[in-house]
Design an enzyme around this catalytic site. Sequence first.
Site, mmCIF file in Angstrom:
data_model
loop_
_atom_site.group_PDB
_atom_site.id
_atom_site.type_symbol
_atom_site.label_atom_id
_atom_site.label_comp_id
_atom_site.label_asym_id
_atom_site.label_seq_id
_atom_site.Cartn_x
_atom_site.Cartn_y
_atom_site.Cartn_z
ATOM 1 N N CYS A 114 -47.650 25.242 7.512
ATOM 2 C CA CYS A 114 -48.927 24.552 8.070
ATOM 3 C C CYS A 114 -49.821 25.137 7.154
ATOM 4 O O CYS A 114 -50.978 24.700 6.774
ATOM 5 C CB CYS A 114 -49.026 24.761 9.303
ATOM 6 S SG CYS A 114 -47.839 23.484 10.371
ATOM 7 N N HIS A 250 -57.060 23.631 9.765
ATOM 8 C CA HIS A 250 -55.815 23.215 10.273
ATOM 9 C C HIS A 250 -55.769 22.566 11.498
ATOM 10 O O HIS A 250 -56.063 23.158 12.598
ATOM 11 C CB HIS A 250 -54.748 24.225 10.155
ATOM 12 C CG HIS A 250 -53.222 23.754 10.583
ATOM 13 N ND1 HIS A 250 -52.464 22.285 10.102
ATOM 14 C CD2 HIS A 250 -52.355 24.162 11.290
ATOM 15 C CE1 HIS A 250 -51.506 22.272 10.645
ATOM 16 N NE2 HIS A 250 -51.387 23.511 11.448
ATOM 17 N N ASN A 280 -50.088 17.305 14.291
ATOM 18 C CA ASN A 280 -50.159 18.114 13.354
ATOM 19 C C ASN A 280 -49.351 17.834 12.188
ATOM 20 O O ASN A 280 -48.228 17.424 12.353
ATOM 21 C CB ASN A 280 -49.618 19.537 14.083
ATOM 22 C CG ASN A 280 -49.483 20.745 13.195
ATOM 23 O OD1 ASN A 280 -49.538 20.522 11.917
ATOM 24 N ND2 ASN A 280 -48.941 21.950 13.602
HETATM 25 C C1 LIG Z 1 -47.277 24.288 22.236
HETATM 26 C C2 LIG Z 1 -48.413 24.227 23.453
HETATM 27 C C3 LIG Z 1 -49.326 23.045 23.300
HETATM 28 C C4 LIG Z 1 -47.840 24.417 24.895
HETATM 29 O O1 LIG Z 1 -49.072 24.695 25.576
HETATM 30 P P1 LIG Z 1 -49.011 25.851 26.527
HETATM 31 O O2 LIG Z 1 -50.266 25.916 27.244
HETATM 32 O O3 LIG Z 1 -48.776 27.143 25.958
HETATM 33 O O4 LIG Z 1 -47.847 25.626 27.470
HETATM 34 P P2 LIG Z 1 -46.547 26.292 27.655
HETATM 35 O O5 LIG Z 1 -45.643 26.379 26.698
HETATM 36 O O6 LIG Z 1 -47.026 27.613 28.573
HETATM 37 O O7 LIG Z 1 -45.822 25.186 28.685
HETATM 38 C C5 LIG Z 1 -46.099 25.159 30.110
HETATM 39 C C6 LIG Z 1 -45.407 24.123 30.587
HETATM 40 O O8 LIG Z 1 -45.459 22.895 30.276
HETATM 41 C C7 LIG Z 1 -43.951 22.312 29.869
HETATM 42 N N1 LIG Z 1 -44.080 21.409 28.589
HETATM 43 C C8 LIG Z 1 -43.820 21.787 27.413
HETATM 44 N N2 LIG Z 1 -43.966 20.680 26.634
HETATM 45 C C9 LIG Z 1 -44.510 19.697 27.474
HETATM 46 C C10 LIG Z 1 -44.638 18.376 27.361
HETATM 47 N N3 LIG Z 1 -44.582 17.792 26.081
HETATM 48 N N4 LIG Z 1 -44.770 17.620 28.305
HETATM 49 C C11 LIG Z 1 -44.897 18.189 29.616
HETATM 50 N N5 LIG Z 1 -44.762 19.456 29.910
HETATM 51 C C12 LIG Z 1 -44.333 20.331 28.673
HETATM 52 C C13 LIG Z 1 -43.254 23.668 29.317
HETATM 53 O O9 LIG Z 1 -41.820 23.491 29.651
HETATM 54 C C14 LIG Z 1 -43.695 24.676 30.619
HETATM 55 O O10 LIG Z 1 -43.173 24.141 31.624
HETATM 56 P P3 LIG Z 1 -42.554 25.582 32.570
HETATM 57 O O11 LIG Z 1 -43.844 26.395 33.043
HETATM 58 O O12 LIG Z 1 -42.083 24.848 33.828
HETATM 59 O O13 LIG Z 1 -41.823 26.227 31.816
HETATM 60 C C15 LIG Z 1 -49.065 25.491 22.754
HETATM 61 O O14 LIG Z 1 -48.453 26.795 23.193
HETATM 62 C C16 LIG Z 1 -49.615 25.409 21.365
HETATM 63 O O15 LIG Z 1 -50.127 24.715 20.869
HETATM 64 N N6 LIG Z 1 -49.131 26.402 20.552
HETATM 65 C C17 LIG Z 1 -49.474 26.641 19.230
HETATM 66 C C18 LIG Z 1 -48.585 25.622 18.501
HETATM 67 C C19 LIG Z 1 -48.871 25.313 17.261
HETATM 68 O O16 LIG Z 1 -50.168 25.093 16.962
HETATM 69 N N7 LIG Z 1 -48.165 25.468 16.131
HETATM 70 C C20 LIG Z 1 -48.393 24.942 15.033
HETATM 71 C C21 LIG Z 1 -48.983 25.921 14.295
HETATM 72 S S1 LIG Z 1 -48.792 25.566 12.481
#
Ligand SMILES: CC(C)(COP(=O)(O)OP(=O)(O)OC[C@H]1O[C@@H](n2cnc3c(N)ncnc32)[C@H](O)[C@@H]1OP(=O)(O)O)[C@@H](O)C(=O)NCCC(=O)NCCS
Length: 323
Positions: A114, A250, A280
Amino acid sequence: MTLRAVVKGVGHYLPERVVPNSEFEETIDTSDEWIRSRSGIERRHFAADGQTTSDLGIRAAKAALADAGLEADDLDAIVVATSTADFTFPSAATMIQSGLGMTRGFAFDVQAVCAGFVFALTNANGLILSGQAKRVLVIGAETFSRIMDWEDRGTCVLFGDGAGALILEGEEGAGSTDDRGILATDLNSDGTYRDILYVDGGVSTGTTGHLRMQGKEVFRHAIEKLAQTAHTSLEKIGLSGDDVDWIVPHQANLRIIKGTAQKMGVPMDRVVVTVQDHGNTSAASIPLALSVGKERGQIKQGDLVVTEAIGGGLAWGSVVIRW
Ligand SMILES: CC(C)(COP(=O)(O)OP(=O)(O)OC[C@H]1O[C@@H](n2cnc3c(N)ncnc32)[C@H](O)[C@@H]1OP(=O)(O)O)[C@@H](O)C(=O)NCCC(=O)NCCS
């Protein structure tokens, strides 16, 4: 006099198929509300069957060439940032070179996931400043839909396909921060974090593989490292967040974009945001946002633009451009 790599044209291409969040509700346990509130994403584009990363790159490149009023043979080099090249080799860059009918110069890929476009821009800047090339086409092109695990709701709702392109040309400046062109760059990586964001395939497995991510861990690093790299490149030229007209970050997650802008002391009305429409798109996200930002009338000639990105590796960096 100081040689600068000046932006001469910009363009982008998005595949026709638009996929709203609601489409995922039919196949996995998720909701439009969850995706919007956690990521800011509302829709994304997916490439058609048989449509490859180099196909998208060629379309974006043609748009940038038209914007610059140039032909492919006016270019000396093509640098493509991608992690989803059509084949293991040849590079997407040489595929695009041939697709454009470019019969001279050279082309190669840069792979920093990314953060790829920031690495590619920095490489292109180096080629121009060292006299290797006068005009360089820099492309970010991706088909991340090809490496999604459609059963992993933590990743498959976050990514999209697309391509953006920028043309840089060497031009003499006065040596001040008022010069147009790339004014500062900063690149970083730390391979000890390779397990938090990776694809579980490649030549070692004989498969293409799927993207695997510890989202919370990536999130934890993102704001800190993005704000740090933006600060470092601005500091190299004696500028700060107050001098920035546009952050073009990004586009991974709206919460990361907002957190980074806040840490840099830049209000959100000076940030180009496209994540709601593109998801993304990895290395394509910054050139897509630059092109859309220009189209919307946000980015204008003379503006100070800071791009910053982080991705798998981890790899992260920033580039300061006087547009
Ligand atoms: C991925 C992301 C959006 C998840 O958001 P978050 O607030 O951290 O959520 P969590 O990972 O804590 O997940 C919370 C809950 O939602 C659930 N969940 C994950 N994806 C889900 C979806 N698409 N729909 C519904 N629930 C979802 C998880 O399983 C978790 O459930 P649990 O608590 O029962 O285990 C976030 O962590 C993020 O954006 N991270 C950076 C990712 C990124 O930018 N990557 C690319 C970099 S180049």
